[in-house]
Scaffold this motif. Sequence first.
Motif, PDB file in Angstrom:
ATOM      1  N   LYS A 264       0.861  -1.174   0.000  1.00 54.58           N
ATOM      2  CA  LYS A 264       0.000   0.000   0.000  1.00 54.58           C
ATOM      3  C   LYS A 264       0.897   1.223   0.000  1.00 54.58           C
ATOM      4  N   VAL A 265       0.757   2.065  -1.012  1.00 52.36           N
ATOM      5  CA  VAL A 265       1.673   3.184  -1.223  1.00 52.36           C
ATOM      6  C   VAL A 265       0.899   4.503  -1.201  1.00 52.36           C
ATOM      7  N   GLU A 266       1.480   5.511  -0.569  1.00 53.75           N
ATOM      8  CA  GLU A 266       0.882   6.836  -0.595  1.00 53.75           C
ATOM      9  C   GLU A 266       0.935   7.397  -2.021  1.00 53.75           C
ATOM     10  N   LYS A 267      -0.110   8.098  -2.412  1.00 57.19           N
ATOM     11  CA  LYS A 267      -0.172   8.629  -3.767  1.00 57.19           C
ATOM     12  C   LYS A 267       1.002   9.557  -4.076  1.00 57.19           C
ATOM     13  N   SER A 268       1.490  10.247  -3.053  1.00 59.73           N
ATOM     14  CA  SER A 268       2.599  11.191  -3.251  1.00 59.73           C
ATOM     15  C   SER A 268       3.888  10.487  -3.685  1.00 59.73           C
ATOM     16  N   ALA A 269       3.968   9.172  -3.446  1.00 59.04           N
ATOM     17  CA  ALA A 269       5.189   8.428  -3.790  1.00 59.04           C
ATOM     18  C   ALA A 269       5.228   8.038  -5.260  1.00 59.04           C
ATOM     19  N   LEU A 270       4.087   8.069  -5.939  1.00 54.00           N
ATOM     20  CA  LEU A 270       4.030   7.599  -7.320  1.00 54.00           C
ATOM     21  C   LEU A 270       4.911   8.404  -8.259  1.00 54.00           C
ATOM     22  N   LYS A 271       5.015   9.710  -7.997  1.00 53.38           N
ATOM     23  CA  LYS A 271       5.805  10.554  -8.883  1.00 53.38           C
ATOM     24  C   LYS A 271       7.265  10.123  -8.892  1.00 53.38           C
ATOM     25  N   ASN A 272       7.830   9.826  -7.718  1.00 48.26           N
ATOM     26  CA  ASN A 272       9.223   9.403  -7.651  1.00 48.26           C
ATOM     27  C   ASN A 272       9.415   7.983  -8.182  1.00 48.26           C
ATOM     28  N   MET A 273       8.385   7.135  -8.038  1.00 50.34           N
ATOM     29  CA  MET A 273       8.492   5.764  -8.546  1.00 50.34           C
ATOM     30  C   MET A 273       8.491   5.751 -10.069  1.00 50.34           C
ATOM     31  N   GLY A 274       7.675   6.631 -10.666  1.00 51.33           N
ATOM     32  CA  GLY A 274       7.617   6.731 -12.122  1.00 51.33           C
ATOM     33  C   GLY A 274       7.332   5.394 -12.787  1.00 51.33           C
TER      34      GLY A 274
ATOM     35  N   GLN B 131       6.917   5.684   2.783  1.00 49.67           N
ATOM     36  CA  GLN B 131       5.606   6.079   2.264  1.00 49.67           C
ATOM     37  C   GLN B 131       4.768   4.865   1.851  1.00 49.67           C
ATOM     38  N   ALA B 132       5.137   3.707   2.383  1.00 50.78           N
ATOM     39  CA  ALA B 132       4.450   2.485   1.961  1.00 50.78           C
ATOM     40  C   ALA B 132       4.339   1.487   3.099  1.00 50.78           C
ATOM     41  N   THR B 133       3.435   0.518   2.919  1.00 50.85           N
ATOM     42  CA  THR B 133       3.238  -0.552   3.889  1.00 50.85           C
ATOM     43  C   THR B 133       3.144  -1.881   3.145  1.00 50.85           C
ATOM     44  N   ILE B 134       3.878  -2.874   3.622  1.00 52.45           N
ATOM     45  CA  ILE B 134       3.826  -4.200   3.007  1.00 52.45           C
ATOM     46  C   ILE B 134       2.587  -4.931   3.505  1.00 52.45           C
ATOM     47  N   LEU B 135       1.794  -5.417   2.589  1.00 44.50           N
ATOM     48  CA  LEU B 135       0.583  -6.164   2.939  1.00 44.50           C
ATOM     49  C   LEU B 135       0.842  -7.672   2.948  1.00 44.50           C
ATOM     50  N   GLU B 136       1.539  -8.154   1.953  1.00 42.50           N
ATOM     51  CA  GLU B 136       1.891  -9.577   1.870  1.00 42.50           C
ATOM     52  C   GLU B 136       2.947  -9.747   0.782  1.00 42.50           C
ATOM     53  N   PRO B 137       3.715 -10.847   0.886  1.00 43.26           N
ATOM     54  CA  PRO B 137       3.671 -11.941   1.866  1.00 43.26           C
ATOM     55  C   PRO B 137       4.602 -11.646   3.033  1.00 43.26           C
ATOM     56  N   PRO B 138       4.536 -12.430   4.099  1.00 40.67           N
ATOM     57  CA  PRO B 138       5.420 -12.229   5.250  1.00 40.67           C
ATOM     58  C   PRO B 138       6.892 -12.370   4.865  1.00 40.67           C
ATOM     59  N   GLU B 139       7.182 -13.221   3.882  1.00 41.00           N
ATOM     60  CA  GLU B 139       8.579 -13.423   3.472  1.00 41.00           C
ATOM     61  C   GLU B 139       9.200 -12.136   2.947  1.00 41.00           C
ATOM     62  N   PHE B 140       8.380 -11.303   2.299  1.00 42.93           N
ATOM     63  CA  PHE B 140       8.912 -10.046   1.770  1.00 42.93           C
ATOM     64  C   PHE B 140       9.277  -9.098   2.907  1.00 42.93           C
ATOM     65  N   LYS B 141       8.456  -9.087   3.947  1.00 40.82           N
ATOM     66  CA  LYS B 141       8.771  -8.270   5.125  1.00 40.82           C
ATOM     67  C   LYS B 141      10.092  -8.710   5.741  1.00 40.82           C
ATOM     68  N   GLU B 142      10.312 -10.022   5.789  1.00 42.86           N
ATOM     69  CA  GLU B 142      11.546 -10.550   6.385  1.00 42.86           C
ATOM     70  C   GLU B 142      12.765 -10.135   5.578  1.00 42.86           C
ATOM     71  N   VAL B 143      12.650 -10.174   4.253  1.00 40.81           N
ATOM     72  CA  VAL B 143      13.780  -9.789   3.403  1.00 40.81           C
ATOM     73  C   VAL B 143      14.108  -8.310   3.592  1.00 40.81           C
ATOM     74  N   VAL B 144      13.077  -7.472   3.646  1.00 42.26           N
ATOM     75  CA  VAL B 144      13.287  -6.035   3.857  1.00 42.26           C
ATOM     76  C   VAL B 144      13.949  -5.794   5.211  1.00 42.26           C
TER      77      VAL B 144
END
Length: 287
Positions: A215-225, A265-278
Amino acid sequence: MADEFGVSLRTVYRDIRALEESGIPIAGEAGLGYSLVDGYKLPPLMFTTEEAIAFLMAEKLVSRQADGDTYRLYRNGMNKIRAVLRSAEKNILENFDQYIQISEDHSLPPGQPTGVLQPLLACILKQQPACIEYHANYNRETTRREIEPLGFYFMINNWYVMAWCRLRKDYRTFNLSRIQTLIPVDDGFEKKHPSLKVLLEQLCQDDIVFHVKVKVEKSALKNMGMTRYIFGLTDETESGDHILQHYVTHSLELLARWYLSFADQATILEPPEFKEVVQEILNKIHL
Protein backbone atom coordinates in the motif's frame (compact mmCIF):
# COMPACT_ATOMS: atom_id res chain seq x y z
CA MET A 1 -1.85 -21.78 -57.86
CA ALA A 2 -3.08 -24.86 -56.03
CA ASP A 3 0.49 -25.80 -55.09
CA GLU A 4 1.36 -22.23 -54.08
CA PHE A 5 -1.54 -21.88 -51.63
CA GLY A 6 -1.87 -25.51 -50.58
CA VAL A 7 -5.45 -25.94 -51.83
CA SER A 8 -7.23 -28.18 -54.32
CA LEU A 9 -7.81 -27.37 -57.99
CA ARG A 10 -11.49 -27.33 -57.24
CA THR A 11 -10.95 -24.53 -54.72
CA VAL A 12 -8.96 -22.49 -57.26
CA TYR A 13 -11.71 -22.78 -59.89
CA ARG A 14 -14.39 -21.88 -57.32
CA ASP A 15 -12.49 -18.81 -56.07
CA ILE A 16 -11.78 -17.55 -59.60
CA ARG A 17 -15.46 -17.91 -60.43
CA ALA A 18 -16.40 -16.00 -57.26
CA LEU A 19 -14.06 -13.15 -58.27
CA GLU A 20 -15.57 -13.04 -61.74
CA GLU A 21 -19.09 -12.94 -60.31
CA SER A 22 -18.08 -10.03 -58.05
CA GLY A 23 -17.26 -7.96 -61.13
CA ILE A 24 -13.47 -8.32 -61.33
CA PRO A 25 -12.49 -8.73 -65.03
CA ILE A 26 -10.37 -11.89 -65.04
CA ALA A 27 -9.16 -13.33 -68.33
CA GLY A 28 -8.30 -17.02 -68.63
CA GLU A 29 -6.53 -18.87 -71.40
CA ALA A 30 -5.68 -22.56 -71.54
CA GLY A 31 -1.97 -23.18 -71.11
CA LEU A 32 -1.29 -19.62 -69.99
CA GLY A 33 -3.40 -19.18 -66.85
CA TYR A 34 -5.38 -16.26 -65.48
CA SER A 35 -4.75 -12.53 -65.64
CA LEU A 36 -6.51 -9.25 -64.93
CA VAL A 37 -7.74 -7.25 -67.89
CA ASP A 38 -5.06 -4.72 -68.81
CA GLY A 39 -5.56 -1.38 -67.09
CA TYR A 40 -7.82 -2.69 -64.34
CA LYS A 41 -7.05 -1.54 -60.81
CA LEU A 42 -8.36 -2.84 -57.53
CA PRO A 43 -10.83 -0.47 -55.82
CA PRO A 44 -9.65 1.61 -52.81
CA LEU A 45 -9.37 -0.26 -49.54
CA MET A 46 -12.39 0.39 -47.38
CA PHE A 47 -11.25 1.09 -43.82
CA THR A 48 -13.37 2.62 -41.10
CA THR A 49 -12.14 5.70 -39.25
CA GLU A 50 -11.33 3.57 -36.20
CA GLU A 51 -9.32 1.09 -38.30
CA ALA A 52 -7.32 3.89 -39.95
CA ILE A 53 -6.41 5.36 -36.55
CA ALA A 54 -5.50 1.89 -35.24
CA PHE A 55 -2.98 1.54 -38.09
CA LEU A 56 -1.49 4.92 -37.15
CA MET A 57 -1.17 3.94 -33.48
CA ALA A 58 0.48 0.65 -34.44
CA GLU A 59 2.95 2.55 -36.60
CA LYS A 60 3.91 4.76 -33.65
CA LEU A 61 4.48 1.70 -31.42
CA VAL A 62 6.52 -0.14 -34.05
CA SER A 63 8.75 2.93 -34.42
CA ARG A 64 9.79 2.60 -30.75
CA GLN A 65 9.56 -1.13 -30.08
CA ALA A 66 11.17 -2.65 -33.17
CA ASP A 67 14.55 -2.35 -34.84
CA GLY A 68 15.20 -0.05 -37.78
CA ASP A 69 14.81 -2.70 -40.48
CA THR A 70 11.45 -3.89 -39.13
CA TYR A 71 10.14 -0.34 -38.85
CA ARG A 72 11.30 0.43 -42.41
CA LEU A 73 9.38 -2.60 -43.72
CA TYR A 74 6.30 -1.65 -41.71
CA ARG A 75 6.55 1.95 -42.94
CA ASN A 76 6.76 0.76 -46.55
CA GLY A 77 3.64 -1.33 -46.00
CA MET A 78 1.83 1.61 -44.42
CA ASN A 79 2.74 3.82 -47.39
CA LYS A 80 1.17 1.27 -49.73
CA ILE A 81 -1.98 1.29 -47.61
CA ARG A 82 -2.02 5.09 -47.61
CA ALA A 83 -1.68 5.10 -51.41
CA VAL A 84 -4.95 3.21 -51.92
CA LEU A 85 -6.98 4.69 -49.07
CA ARG A 86 -9.94 6.85 -49.83
CA SER A 87 -9.22 10.57 -49.47
CA ALA A 88 -11.29 10.74 -46.26
CA GLU A 89 -9.13 8.14 -44.50
CA LYS A 90 -5.93 9.73 -45.85
CA ASN A 91 -6.93 13.06 -44.31
CA ILE A 92 -7.74 11.38 -41.01
CA LEU A 93 -4.29 9.79 -40.82
CA GLU A 94 -2.54 13.04 -41.70
CA ASN A 95 -4.58 15.23 -39.34
CA PHE A 96 -4.69 12.78 -36.43
CA ASP A 97 -0.94 12.14 -36.45
CA GLN A 98 -0.35 15.14 -34.16
CA TYR A 99 -2.57 13.63 -31.47
CA ILE A 100 -0.54 10.43 -31.03
CA GLN A 101 2.92 10.76 -29.51
CA ILE A 102 5.06 8.30 -27.55
CA SER A 103 7.32 10.13 -25.13
CA GLU A 104 10.81 8.99 -24.20
CA ASP A 105 11.04 7.38 -20.77
CA HIS A 106 14.65 7.56 -19.63
CA SER A 107 13.88 5.48 -16.52
CA LEU A 108 13.49 2.41 -18.75
CA PRO A 109 16.58 0.57 -19.98
CA PRO A 110 17.28 0.52 -23.74
CA GLY A 111 15.26 -2.32 -25.18
CA GLN A 112 15.40 -2.05 -28.95
CA PRO A 113 17.01 -4.95 -30.81
CA THR A 114 20.21 -3.98 -32.58
CA GLY A 115 19.39 -4.91 -36.18
CA VAL A 116 19.10 -8.65 -35.59
CA LEU A 117 15.32 -9.12 -35.54
CA GLN A 118 14.89 -9.44 -39.31
CA PRO A 119 17.91 -11.79 -39.83
CA LEU A 120 16.62 -13.98 -36.98
CA LEU A 121 13.15 -13.98 -38.51
CA ALA A 122 14.67 -15.18 -41.80
CA CYS A 123 16.46 -17.98 -39.92
CA ILE A 124 13.19 -19.06 -38.29
CA LEU A 125 11.38 -19.17 -41.64
CA LYS A 126 14.20 -21.18 -43.25
CA GLN A 127 14.75 -23.43 -40.19
CA GLN A 128 18.34 -22.21 -40.27
CA PRO A 129 20.67 -21.90 -37.23
CA ALA A 130 22.61 -18.73 -36.48
CA CYS A 131 26.00 -18.06 -34.91
CA ILE A 132 25.81 -15.18 -32.43
CA GLU A 133 28.08 -13.27 -30.10
CA TYR A 134 26.06 -12.65 -26.94
CA HIS A 135 26.90 -10.33 -24.07
CA ALA A 136 25.37 -11.72 -20.87
CA ASN A 137 24.29 -9.07 -18.38
CA TYR A 138 24.66 -11.19 -15.24
CA ASN A 139 28.40 -11.89 -15.62
CA ARG A 140 29.38 -9.22 -18.19
CA GLU A 141 30.92 -11.88 -20.45
CA THR A 142 30.60 -12.23 -24.22
CA THR A 143 30.32 -15.74 -25.63
CA ARG A 144 30.01 -17.15 -29.15
CA ARG A 145 27.39 -19.83 -29.67
CA GLU A 146 25.18 -21.43 -32.30
CA ILE A 147 21.44 -21.25 -31.74
CA GLU A 148 18.32 -22.58 -33.45
CA PRO A 149 15.86 -19.66 -33.16
CA LEU A 150 12.23 -20.65 -32.59
CA GLY A 151 10.32 -17.41 -32.00
CA PHE A 152 10.17 -13.96 -30.40
CA TYR A 153 8.38 -12.50 -27.42
CA PHE A 154 8.26 -8.99 -25.95
CA MET A 155 8.46 -8.43 -22.19
CA ILE A 156 9.25 -5.40 -19.99
CA ASN A 157 10.47 -3.17 -22.81
CA ASN A 158 12.70 -5.83 -24.37
CA TRP A 159 12.53 -8.26 -27.29
CA TYR A 160 13.69 -11.81 -26.65
CA VAL A 161 14.27 -14.79 -28.91
CA MET A 162 13.60 -18.32 -27.66
CA ALA A 163 16.16 -20.70 -29.12
CA TRP A 164 17.83 -24.08 -28.78
CA CYS A 165 21.40 -23.38 -27.67
CA ARG A 166 23.82 -25.91 -29.18
CA LEU A 167 26.45 -24.94 -26.61
CA ARG A 168 24.25 -25.56 -23.54
CA LYS A 169 22.16 -28.30 -25.18
CA ASP A 170 19.04 -26.67 -23.80
CA TYR A 171 16.43 -24.03 -24.59
CA ARG A 172 17.50 -20.49 -23.72
CA THR A 173 16.13 -16.97 -24.06
CA PHE A 174 18.32 -14.22 -25.50
CA ASN A 175 17.76 -10.48 -25.20
CA LEU A 176 18.00 -9.15 -28.75
CA SER A 177 19.63 -5.91 -27.59
CA ARG A 178 22.58 -7.96 -26.24
CA ILE A 179 23.26 -9.88 -29.45
CA GLN A 180 26.37 -8.16 -30.80
CA THR A 181 26.81 -10.08 -34.07
CA LEU A 182 24.74 -12.62 -35.99
CA ILE A 183 25.73 -14.82 -38.93
CA PRO A 184 23.34 -17.41 -40.44
CA VAL A 185 24.79 -20.94 -40.53
CA ASP A 186 24.54 -23.10 -43.67
CA ASP A 187 22.95 -25.96 -41.80
CA GLY A 188 19.58 -27.24 -40.65
CA PHE A 189 18.07 -27.65 -37.21
CA GLU A 190 19.47 -30.58 -35.23
CA LYS A 191 16.08 -31.69 -33.91
CA LYS A 192 12.35 -31.08 -34.02
CA HIS A 193 11.36 -28.47 -31.42
CA PRO A 194 8.16 -27.73 -29.49
CA SER A 195 6.19 -24.61 -30.39
CA LEU A 196 7.06 -21.23 -28.88
CA LYS A 197 3.80 -21.27 -26.91
CA VAL A 198 4.65 -24.61 -25.29
CA LEU A 199 8.18 -23.48 -24.41
CA LEU A 200 6.98 -20.22 -22.84
CA GLU A 201 4.35 -22.07 -20.78
CA GLN A 202 7.02 -24.45 -19.56
CA LEU A 203 9.33 -21.55 -18.75
CA CYS A 204 6.64 -19.92 -16.60
CA GLN A 205 5.97 -23.18 -14.78
CA ASP A 206 9.65 -23.77 -14.04
CA ASP A 207 10.28 -20.25 -12.74
CA ILE A 208 9.63 -19.47 -9.08
CA VAL A 209 7.62 -16.27 -8.81
CA PHE A 210 6.52 -14.28 -5.77
CA HIS A 211 3.39 -12.17 -5.45
CA VAL A 212 3.91 -9.02 -3.40
CA LYS A 213 1.21 -6.55 -2.37
CA VAL A 214 1.97 -3.13 -0.91
CA LYS A 215 0.00 0.00 0.00
CA VAL A 216 1.67 3.18 -1.22
CA GLU A 217 0.88 6.84 -0.59
CA LYS A 218 -0.17 8.63 -3.77
CA SER A 219 2.60 11.19 -3.25
CA ALA A 220 5.19 8.43 -3.79
CA LEU A 221 4.03 7.60 -7.32
CA LYS A 222 5.80 10.55 -8.88
CA ASN A 223 9.22 9.40 -7.65
CA MET A 224 8.49 5.76 -8.55
CA GLY A 225 7.62 6.73 -12.12
CA MET A 226 7.61 4.02 -14.79
CA THR A 227 10.33 2.17 -12.89
CA ARG A 228 7.64 0.30 -10.98
CA TYR A 229 6.79 -1.63 -14.15
CA ILE A 230 10.38 -2.79 -14.48
CA PHE A 231 10.12 -4.34 -11.02
CA GLY A 232 7.01 -6.33 -11.95
CA LEU A 233 3.97 -4.16 -11.27
CA THR A 234 0.92 -5.95 -12.68
CA ASP A 235 -1.97 -4.08 -11.09
CA GLU A 236 -2.73 -1.01 -8.97
CA THR A 237 -6.02 0.26 -7.60
CA GLU A 238 -6.94 3.43 -5.75
CA SER A 239 -7.90 3.23 -2.08
CA GLY A 240 -8.46 6.63 -0.49
CA ASP A 241 -5.15 8.46 -0.20
CA HIS A 242 -3.23 5.28 -1.09
CA ILE A 243 -2.62 3.02 -4.08
CA LEU A 244 -2.75 -0.76 -3.67
CA GLN A 245 -0.06 -2.34 -5.85
CA HIS A 246 0.52 -5.94 -6.89
CA TYR A 247 4.00 -7.03 -8.01
CA VAL A 248 5.15 -10.32 -9.53
CA THR A 249 8.88 -10.91 -9.12
CA HIS A 250 11.50 -13.63 -9.38
CA SER A 251 13.67 -11.99 -6.70
CA LEU A 252 12.33 -10.73 -3.38
CA GLU A 253 15.71 -9.22 -2.55
CA LEU A 254 15.89 -7.19 -5.76
CA LEU A 255 12.36 -5.86 -5.21
CA ALA A 256 13.10 -5.20 -1.53
CA ARG A 257 16.15 -3.04 -2.27
CA TRP A 258 14.07 -0.90 -4.63
CA TYR A 259 11.15 -0.84 -2.16
CA LEU A 260 13.40 0.74 0.47
CA SER A 261 13.71 3.85 -1.71
CA PHE A 262 10.10 4.75 -0.83
CA ALA A 263 9.51 2.51 2.23
CA ASP A 264 8.66 5.49 4.47
CA GLN A 265 5.61 6.08 2.26
CA ALA A 266 4.45 2.49 1.96
CA THR A 267 3.24 -0.55 3.89
CA ILE A 268 3.83 -4.20 3.01
CA LEU A 269 0.58 -6.16 2.94
CA GLU A 270 1.89 -9.58 1.87
CA PRO A 271 3.67 -11.94 1.87
CA PRO A 272 5.42 -12.23 5.25
CA GLU A 273 8.58 -13.42 3.47
CA PHE A 274 8.91 -10.05 1.77
CA LYS A 275 8.77 -8.27 5.12
CA GLU A 276 11.55 -10.55 6.39
CA VAL A 277 13.78 -9.79 3.40
CA VAL A 278 13.29 -6.03 3.86
CA GLN A 279 14.04 -6.34 7.58
CA GLU A 280 17.22 -8.32 6.91
CA ILE A 281 18.49 -5.58 4.62
CA LEU A 282 17.66 -2.92 7.21
CA ASN A 283 19.55 -4.86 9.89
CA LYS A 284 22.70 -4.77 7.76
CA ILE A 285 22.63 -1.01 7.37
CA HIS A 286 25.34 0.81 9.35
CA LEU A 287 24.73 4.49 9.98
